[in-house]
Design a protein around this motif. Sequence first.
Motif, short mmCIF file in Angstrom:
data_model
loop_
_atom_site.label_atom_id
_atom_site.label_comp_id
_atom_site.label_asym_id
_atom_site.label_seq_id
_atom_site.Cartn_x
_atom_site.Cartn_y
_atom_site.Cartn_z
N PRO A 128 1.74 8.56 -2.59
CA PRO A 128 2.80 9.55 -2.82
C PRO A 128 3.48 9.96 -1.53
O PRO A 128 3.46 11.12 -1.15
N ASN A 129 4.07 9.00 -0.85
CA ASN A 129 4.69 9.28 0.45
C ASN A 129 6.16 8.89 0.44
O ASN A 129 6.63 8.16 1.32
N ASP A 130 6.90 9.35 -0.54
CA ASP A 130 8.30 9.00 -0.63
C ASP A 130 9.08 9.59 0.54
O ASP A 130 8.73 10.62 1.11
N THR A 131 10.16 8.90 0.91
CA THR A 131 11.06 9.38 1.95
C THR A 131 12.44 9.59 1.34
O THR A 131 12.68 9.29 0.17
N ASP A 132 13.37 10.07 2.17
CA ASP A 132 14.75 10.21 1.72
C ASP A 132 15.31 8.89 1.20
O ASP A 132 16.11 8.86 0.26
N LEU A 133 14.88 7.81 1.82
CA LEU A 133 15.37 6.50 1.41
C LEU A 133 14.93 6.16 -0.01
O LEU A 133 15.63 5.44 -0.73
N THR A 134 13.78 6.68 -0.43
CA THR A 134 13.31 6.46 -1.80
C THR A 134 14.30 7.04 -2.80
O THR A 134 14.57 6.44 -3.84
N LEU B 150 -5.06 7.17 5.76
CA LEU B 150 -5.64 7.70 4.53
C LEU B 150 -6.79 8.67 4.76
O LEU B 150 -7.32 9.23 3.81
N GLY B 151 -7.16 8.88 6.02
CA GLY B 151 -8.21 9.84 6.32
C GLY B 151 -9.56 9.18 6.55
O GLY B 151 -9.83 8.08 6.06
N LEU B 152 -10.41 9.86 7.30
CA LEU B 152 -11.71 9.30 7.66
C LEU B 152 -12.67 9.24 6.49
O LEU B 152 -13.75 8.66 6.61
N LYS B 153 -12.30 9.79 5.37
CA LYS B 153 -13.14 9.67 4.18
C LYS B 153 -13.27 8.21 3.74
O LYS B 153 -14.20 7.86 3.01
N ILE B 154 -12.34 7.36 4.15
CA ILE B 154 -12.43 5.93 3.82
C ILE B 154 -12.85 5.14 5.05
O ILE B 154 -12.52 3.95 5.17
N LEU B 155 -13.60 5.75 5.96
CA LEU B 155 -14.08 5.06 7.15
C LEU B 155 -14.90 3.83 6.79
O LEU B 155 -14.92 2.84 7.53
N PHE B 156 -15.56 3.88 5.63
CA PHE B 156 -16.36 2.73 5.19
C PHE B 156 -15.49 1.49 4.97
O PHE B 156 -15.99 0.36 5.05
N VAL B 157 -14.19 1.69 4.70
CA VAL B 157 -13.29 0.55 4.55
C VAL B 157 -13.16 -0.19 5.88
O VAL B 157 -13.09 -1.42 5.91
N ALA B 158 -13.15 0.55 6.99
CA ALA B 158 -13.12 -0.08 8.30
C ALA B 158 -14.37 -0.93 8.50
O ALA B 158 -14.31 -2.02 9.10
N VAL C 236 0.84 -1.20 0.00
CA VAL C 236 0.00 0.00 0.00
C VAL C 236 0.87 1.25 0.00
O VAL C 236 0.60 2.22 -0.70
N TYR C 237 1.94 1.22 0.79
CA TYR C 237 2.87 2.36 0.87
C TYR C 237 3.43 2.72 -0.50
O TYR C 237 3.54 3.90 -0.86
N LYS C 238 3.77 1.70 -1.30
CA LYS C 238 4.33 1.96 -2.62
C LYS C 238 3.32 2.59 -3.57
O LYS C 238 3.71 3.23 -4.55
N MET C 239 2.02 2.43 -3.29
CA MET C 239 1.00 3.00 -4.16
C MET C 239 0.72 4.47 -3.84
O MET C 239 0.09 5.16 -4.63
#
Length: 760
Positions: free
Chosen positions: A216-222, A480-488, A211-214
């Motif tokens: 846009p949360n790159d780090t210095d390690l990327t 990912l934010g509460l907008k995807i609360l339905f996923v829970a 999921v992380y790879k999908m």
Amino acid sequence: MPKNAEDENIPLTQFSTQRAFKHVENISKQPHFVGSAAHSLVRNYIVNQLQDLGLEVQTQEGYSLNKKGELTRSQNILARISGDENSKALLLMTHYDSAGHSSFGASDAGSGVATILEGVRAFLAKNEAHKNDVILLFTDAEELGLNGAELFISKHKWAKDVGLALNFEARGSGGNSFMLLETNNGNAKLIQDFIKSKPEFPVTNSLAYSVYKMLPNDTDLTVLREQGNINGFNFAFIDDHFDYHSANDVAANLDPETLAQQGSYLMPLLNYFKDADLQDLNSSADLIYFSLPLGEIVSYPFSWILPMLLLGWVLFLGVLVYGFFKKRYTVKEVFKGAIPYFMSLIGGSLLVYLLWKFAMFVYLPYAEMENGFTYNGYYYIYAAIFVTLTICFLSYNLFKAEGRKAGLFVFPLFFWLLICTLVAFYLKGAAYFIIPIYFGALQLWVMIRQKSPNLLLMFLLSLPSLLLILPFVVSFPVALGLKILFVAAMLTVFLFALFLPVFGYFTRKKAMALLCFMVFNVMFVIAHFNADFSEDQPKPNSLVYLLDTDANKATWNSYDHLIDPWTQKYFGEDPVILPVEESNFSSKYGSKFSFKANAPVIEIEEPGVIFEKLKSVDSTSILSNYMLKIAPNRKINRMELYIDRKVDFEKFTVNDLEADSIYLGENAFHIFTNRWENKLLTYHAANQDTLRIKFSLKKEQQVPDFVLYESSYDLLKNDQLKVAPRNKDMMPRPFVLNDAVVLKKVISFKEKKNKQKKIN
């Protein structure tokens, strides 16, 4: 997680959370974004701490330009601990700049700096021989665009020596720290070595990295992985996501146990990799992996995915046929079992989706939380879980299937197997979700054989699904934010269905539904009473002063959705709502200016500009060459240049650098060529250096106008504007250009041909 965070009797040869926490407190006294006065103080503090450890410290300074056109002058901090052999080095890294403009950077990434400083201190106190060099890298300008990491990998001679990197990060202020891999190859060798290092509290799984790879949360390690083919591990925590990049990212909000867990990763990994072979950590094979609550890590190769899937199907179909043979259910009963399942799945997900929409409608201030996770967000997650369980118990109460419970379990097991089949081909990191199928098939077999199976046994056989799925019920909405609360809600239904061998035999499902509904109401009520902003939960707001020098007109601007007592002074009770297209400034979450009001015109010293055509050394060239210099005449923090996205440059350099292309499929996109947006570049002014641009256009092409926005983060310090400080229950809105005095200016080559301004 570690429980000794407050232990005062830690030997000097061990990692001490309290000692590390003192570093966090010293680093996060003020916001220390690139270009701020505190930025230099933090850099000096780190240098002094390293020197106190007896290390020779060096700084690396230079311009870097990333693929998105973010330019700045970074100042990295480096030190090296020599090993006994001439081998690859272990790199310990984090960044020391905070997010502009108001974050104190305690967690992100003061926690990373503190982890490395304390860990290296304990490592040196042992005074043990080791084979590999250990390089310490504290990067700069990570928050701007990973510029410090790019400068290190492209310009520093030590970069070629690195065999493995450990990077410490944060996207919240508490909770478990996840291990996430970075590799261009298979992960098998990295996972095997990680397990051999025996970290005491590992939290990781291959789905989280997928999921992380999908995202846009790159780090210095990327950057190190992409540009230097360097493998590594990220360690990051995300709980209390509402503190991320905000003025609430202070030491008091950092969970000490989380900091202790960062140390619990560093010390065993440092001890293991100081002598490990770092020459080649690449692998052609990938592993599925996941951690268990007691610290064990389970792993197996990707090559097992299809055989395990096939085995799941064989077991399921075998038990299914056996049940038909035993006449424990009919085809009609099996398909009938799909009704309560879909009632729960669709009803629960839809209800939770509508509940969150209702909450957003009733509690309008929630929209001010830029990253979509509110201060009371955890209560909404718990409420979503329990209202979904209410739907589940009510749905299955309508289809009791007295004496024939096995039929109700067949379809949910089949549906989960379908999900596992899709996962095996399209999201392989989650392929371990097949494991509950094995236990589910065994449960179905027991249900077929026995009319009243032992519920304790059924519960124990359902536990694997709880251990594997439950963490994502909470972590997905947090990250990912509460907008995807339905996923829970969806994941809750999946879990409930895999517990049907237990819940299906409950005789008082209505009572269970009532109990869950009561808990849901309690959670919703608690969320309600924690919905207001306060000193502990400050309201984010924004104010930007924009002076258009060409029109000699100034405006107040805001990204907010609601007017509060602080912004009302500038926009009134009924502010003008801006059309989206009028705002050039936006955040990573897409927020743009929402309100605008007239403001007094004040004196702001304009930048010096030189714009001229360069003489061509080749008379046959089809290109015309130009030079543009912009020098600030006031203390600024950034410049942004915009031109029409249709303008493509044949050549373009800024401060003698050119950005690389971004490839999407076979198409190469570039911030300067084959462009996708009007923004051309952003220069983050770490100092007041001149911005120097050279570009080439085809001779028949018209020279475009450049629109310059020159910004300083000193709105509240401007003597002419006299903006009052915020109330204590407010804070600057994070992720956006805020508290800024912005000068807008059109730079036209036509005007500059006859009149050029000198650069002071």
